[in-house]
Scaffold this motif. Structure first.
Motif, PDB file in Angstrom:
ATOM      1  N   LEU A   1       0.851  -1.182   0.000  1.00 47.55           N
ATOM      2  CA  LEU A   1       0.000   0.000   0.000  1.00 47.55           C
ATOM      3  C   LEU A   1       0.890   1.236   0.000  1.00 47.55           C
ATOM      4  N   GLY A   2       0.769   2.050  -1.043  1.00 43.90           N
ATOM      5  CA  GLY A   2       1.598   3.231  -1.184  1.00 43.90           C
ATOM      6  C   GLY A   2       2.575   3.073  -2.325  1.00 43.90           C
ATOM      7  N   GLY A   3       2.800   4.175  -3.051  1.00 42.57           N
ATOM      8  CA  GLY A   3       3.612   4.075  -4.260  1.00 42.57           C
ATOM      9  C   GLY A   3       4.879   4.896  -4.265  1.00 42.57           C
ATOM     10  N   GLY A   4       5.414   5.255  -3.080  1.00 42.12           N
ATOM     11  CA  GLY A   4       6.598   6.102  -3.015  1.00 42.12           C
ATOM     12  C   GLY A   4       7.900   5.328  -3.048  1.00 42.12           C
ATOM     13  N   GLN A   5       8.984   6.043  -2.695  1.00 39.77           N
ATOM     14  CA  GLN A   5      10.310   5.436  -2.786  1.00 39.77           C
ATOM     15  C   GLN A   5      10.515   4.299  -1.802  1.00 39.77           C
ATOM     16  N   LEU A   6       9.846   4.341  -0.645  1.00 43.43           N
ATOM     17  CA  LEU A   6       9.991   3.231   0.298  1.00 43.43           C
ATOM     18  C   LEU A   6       9.387   1.963  -0.296  1.00 43.43           C
ATOM     19  N   GLY A   7       8.251   2.108  -0.965  1.00 43.03           N
ATOM     20  CA  GLY A   7       7.646   0.981  -1.656  1.00 43.03           C
ATOM     21  C   GLY A   7       8.529   0.473  -2.778  1.00 43.03           C
ATOM     22  N   ARG A   8       9.198   1.387  -3.454  1.00 43.73           N
ATOM     23  CA  ARG A   8      10.098   1.020  -4.547  1.00 43.73           C
ATOM     24  C   ARG A   8      11.237   0.135  -4.022  1.00 43.73           C
ATOM     25  N   MET A   9      11.843   0.564  -2.906  1.00 42.47           N
ATOM     26  CA  MET A   9      12.960  -0.206  -2.362  1.00 42.47           C
ATOM     27  C   MET A   9      12.492  -1.515  -1.734  1.00 42.47           C
ATOM     28  N   LEU A  10      11.291  -1.530  -1.162  1.00 49.16           N
ATOM     29  CA  LEU A  10      10.721  -2.786  -0.673  1.00 49.16           C
ATOM     30  C   LEU A  10      10.481  -3.760  -1.824  1.00 49.16           C
ATOM     31  N   ALA A  11       9.988  -3.225  -2.951  1.00 55.61           N
ATOM     32  CA  ALA A  11       9.695  -4.075  -4.102  1.00 55.61           C
ATOM     33  C   ALA A  11      10.968  -4.708  -4.657  1.00 55.61           C
ATOM     34  N   VAL A  12      12.049  -3.937  -4.709  1.00 54.55           N
ATOM     35  CA  VAL A  12      13.324  -4.482  -5.182  1.00 54.55           C
ATOM     36  C   VAL A  12      13.791  -5.599  -4.251  1.00 54.55           C
ATOM     37  N   ALA A  13      13.672  -5.372  -2.938  1.00 60.68           N
ATOM     38  CA  ALA A  13      14.077  -6.402  -1.975  1.00 60.68           C
ATOM     39  C   ALA A  13      13.214  -7.651  -2.115  1.00 60.68           C
ATOM     40  N   ALA A  14      11.919  -7.467  -2.338  1.00 56.72           N
ATOM     41  CA  ALA A  14      11.020  -8.617  -2.498  1.00 56.72           C
ATOM     42  C   ALA A  14      11.380  -9.419  -3.746  1.00 56.72           C
TER      43      ALA A  14
END
Length: 357
Positions: free
Chosen positions: A11-24
């Motif tokens: 939930l949320g589309g900012g840079q924290l989500g971006r870095m979480l997505a890369v880690a996932a």
């Protein structure tokens, strides 16, 4: 334990989500971002993206149906959204931490009830209540909106009672909290990760420097006063995590004072002051958050090499990237945001085992 190939909703589309997505992705997971914003730098690195309002229940139900678990990247996701999703899919860390973190008065009371040391505070629901709060707490003080506001927004300093009218106007006359001024030597973070089984690990605390209410620099090792107060601050954060049955990364911001660590605020998510962990720790805050919510063993949080320094790239500072890339010791992150404006976090750069040039 979530199997590789499963889908993690963010939930949320900012840079924290971006870095979480890369880690996932590095752990073999697919990611589906849900956010109402037209621009989503997180969605740029994921296969699936739903752009819809936080209260669009049919779209939320559809999102939940294709996700195996859901998490969030910032604390301003409406609690009702998380509660609705929780009826369809597991959400970590859940609605309770959000509910507490979104209300500064509730947050301070919650921590105080657990035995934490906070700044003196008082509820300010009305302009008249501000006068009473100032009489009780004194000046200097800081008036903050109870809800919303971050990076220095929704806040006004009060040097003397005569400043009350201007401060009340500055925050838009919204329900607020008055906090007594805390004399401190340094600001520091305690970032922890707590697994589904309750296992808790901490990263070393960074000393943080803010400019204009926005984090500018996080560095390790911190001054000795921070190292001395780190155990007590960690104990406070562990108590918060246990009380909430928390799962994922949880961050607390503290002031190092002569009287010991003073709790400032918490963020139920990965945190800007922990971006250095991507290169500076064995396991980053982003990878460990994914590990925690997926039910995987937590990774080592040790820092193999010091010093570590992280600088945010804010506004026009993003233009420094070509020069930074010429520095072989610099690890540069650009968040992919297209609009450059004052106060906007557009990237960061980290040095490990070397000082910034």
């Amino acid at each position: 334990m979530l199997s590789p190939g499963s889908t993690i909703g963010i939930l949320g589309g900012g840079q924290l989500g971006r870095m979480l997505a890369v880690a996932a992705a590095q752990l073999g997971y697919k990611v589906h971002v849900y956010a109402p914003d037209a621009e989503s730098v997180a969605a740029e690195v994921t296969a699936h993206h739903t752009q819809a309002a936080w209260d669009d229940e049919p779209r939320l139900a559809g999102f939940a149906a294709v996700c195996d678990i859901v998490t969030f990247e910032f604390e301003n996701v409406p609690v009702d959204t998380v509660r609705f999703l929780s009826g369809h899919v597991a959400v970590h860390p859940g609605g309770k931490p959000l509910e507490i973190a979104q209300d500064r008065l509730t947050e301070k009371s919650f921590v105080a009830d657990l035995g934490g040391r906070t700044a003196p505070f008082a509820a300010v629901p009305t302009r008249a209540a501000l006068d009473s709060a100032l009489a009780a707490i004194g000046t200097p003080a800081i008036l903050k909106t109870v809800r919303m506001g971050y990076d220095g927004k929704g806040q006004a300093r009060i040097a003397a009672p005569a400043d009350a009218d201007a401060a009340w106007e500055a925050i838009g006359g919204q329900p607020a909290i008055l906090e007594g001024f805390v004399a401190f030597d340094h600001e520091f973070s305690v970032i922890m990760v707590r697994g589904i089984d309750g296992e808790t690990r901490f990263w070393d605390s960074s000393a943080n420097v803010h400019e204009g209410g926005i984090l500018a620099v996080s560095s390790l090792p911190p001054p000795s006063i921070v190292l001395d107060q780190q155990p007590a601050a960690r104990a406070m954060m562990a108590a918060i995590g246990d009380a909430l049955g928390y799962v994922g990364v949880l961050t607390g911001e503290f002031f190092a004072t002569d009287a010991g660590p003073v709790f400032n605020e918490m963020a139920p998510r990965v945190h800007n002051s922990g971006h250095w962990t991507i290169e500076g720790a064995v396991t980053s805050q982003f990878e460990n958050h994914i590990r925690a919510v997926a039910g995987l063993p937590l990774g080592d949080t040790a820092v193999p090499l010091l010093p570590v320094t992280m600088h945010n790239l804010i506004g026009a500072q993003i233009e420094k990237i070509p020069a930074l890339l010429a520095d072989g010791a610099a690890h540069v992150h650009h968040y992919g945001k297209t609009e450059v404006r004052d106060g906007r976090k557009l990237g960061h750069v980290t040095w490990v085992g070397a000082s910034p040039r």
